[in-house]
Design an enzyme around this catalytic site. Structure first.
Site, PDB file in Angstrom:
ATOM      1  N   GLU A   1     -78.739 -28.644  42.129  1.00 48.46           N
ATOM      2  CA  GLU A   1     -78.814 -27.199  41.918  1.00 48.46           C
ATOM      3  C   GLU A   1     -78.318 -26.815  40.532  1.00 48.46           C
ATOM      4  O   GLU A   1     -78.923 -25.974  39.858  1.00 48.46           O
ATOM      5  CB  GLU A   1     -77.996 -26.453  42.987  1.00 48.46           C
TER       6      GLU A   1
ATOM      7  N   CYS B   1     -73.495 -27.305  48.189  1.00 45.73           N
ATOM      8  CA  CYS B   1     -72.056 -27.521  48.318  1.00 45.73           C
ATOM      9  C   CYS B   1     -71.338 -26.290  47.746  1.00 45.73           C
ATOM     10  O   CYS B   1     -71.970 -25.422  47.132  1.00 45.73           O
ATOM     11  CB  CYS B   1     -71.652 -28.795  47.570  1.00 45.73           C
TER      12      CYS B   1
END
Length: 156
Positions: A55, A83
């Site tokens: 990401e 996360c």
């Protein structure tokens, strides 16, 4: 392209990066107005960078390509639920919509357990597993005071 196609691209990037030895099985794309503007793969082990999650690398790529630090008109497709670090990066980039494939439990089942971090974040600094101590606050505040009075700052 459809939502499914964008997710398949994120999954393809996850597989490509993993098979290529760049990092774990995580891939991501950032989409703006139906076009992929950023791609990322997990590159933690190949770059020795613990922040090089899919990401984060996709957000960096999209911001570079679009020449902006805010992605308010974009969507993010990631092969796994973000996360805590990546979720924070998504918030900082102002991305309003996230689609994910695997869950964080799926990741934990193969050895990527982010639950410890999720548990640590809401704790007071003095209760975290990482020792945190304030130091030279009065001196550090000078920078913040400078920022507060800076007339040509770019807000973010």
């Amino acid at each position: 392209m459809s939502h499914d196609n964008f997710m398949r691209e994120a999954i393809r990037l996850a597989d490509e990066g993993m098979q290529g030895g760049r990092g774990g099985p995580f891939g991501c794309v950032v989409v703006r107005q139906g076009q992929v503007v950023g791609r990322g793969q997990n590159r933690v082990t190949s770059t020795n960078d613990p922040t090089a999650h899919a990401e984060v690398t996709a957000i960096r790529d999209a911001c570079t390509n679009l020449k902006t630090f805010q992605l308010t008109d974009c969507e993010l497709y990631t092969s796994c639920e973000p996360c805590p670090m990546c979720l924070s990066a998504i918030y900082w980039a102002r991305i309003p919509t996230v689609f994910y494939g695997n869950t964080r439990q799926d990741a934990a089942d193969i050895g990527f357990d982010d639950d410890f971090i999720y548990q640590q974040v809401p704790l007071a600094p003095e209760k975290r597993a990482i020792r945190m101590s304030p130091l030279l606050r009065a001196e550090a505040l000078a920078s913040f005071k400078g920022w507060a009075t800076k007339t040509d700052k770019v807000r973010y």
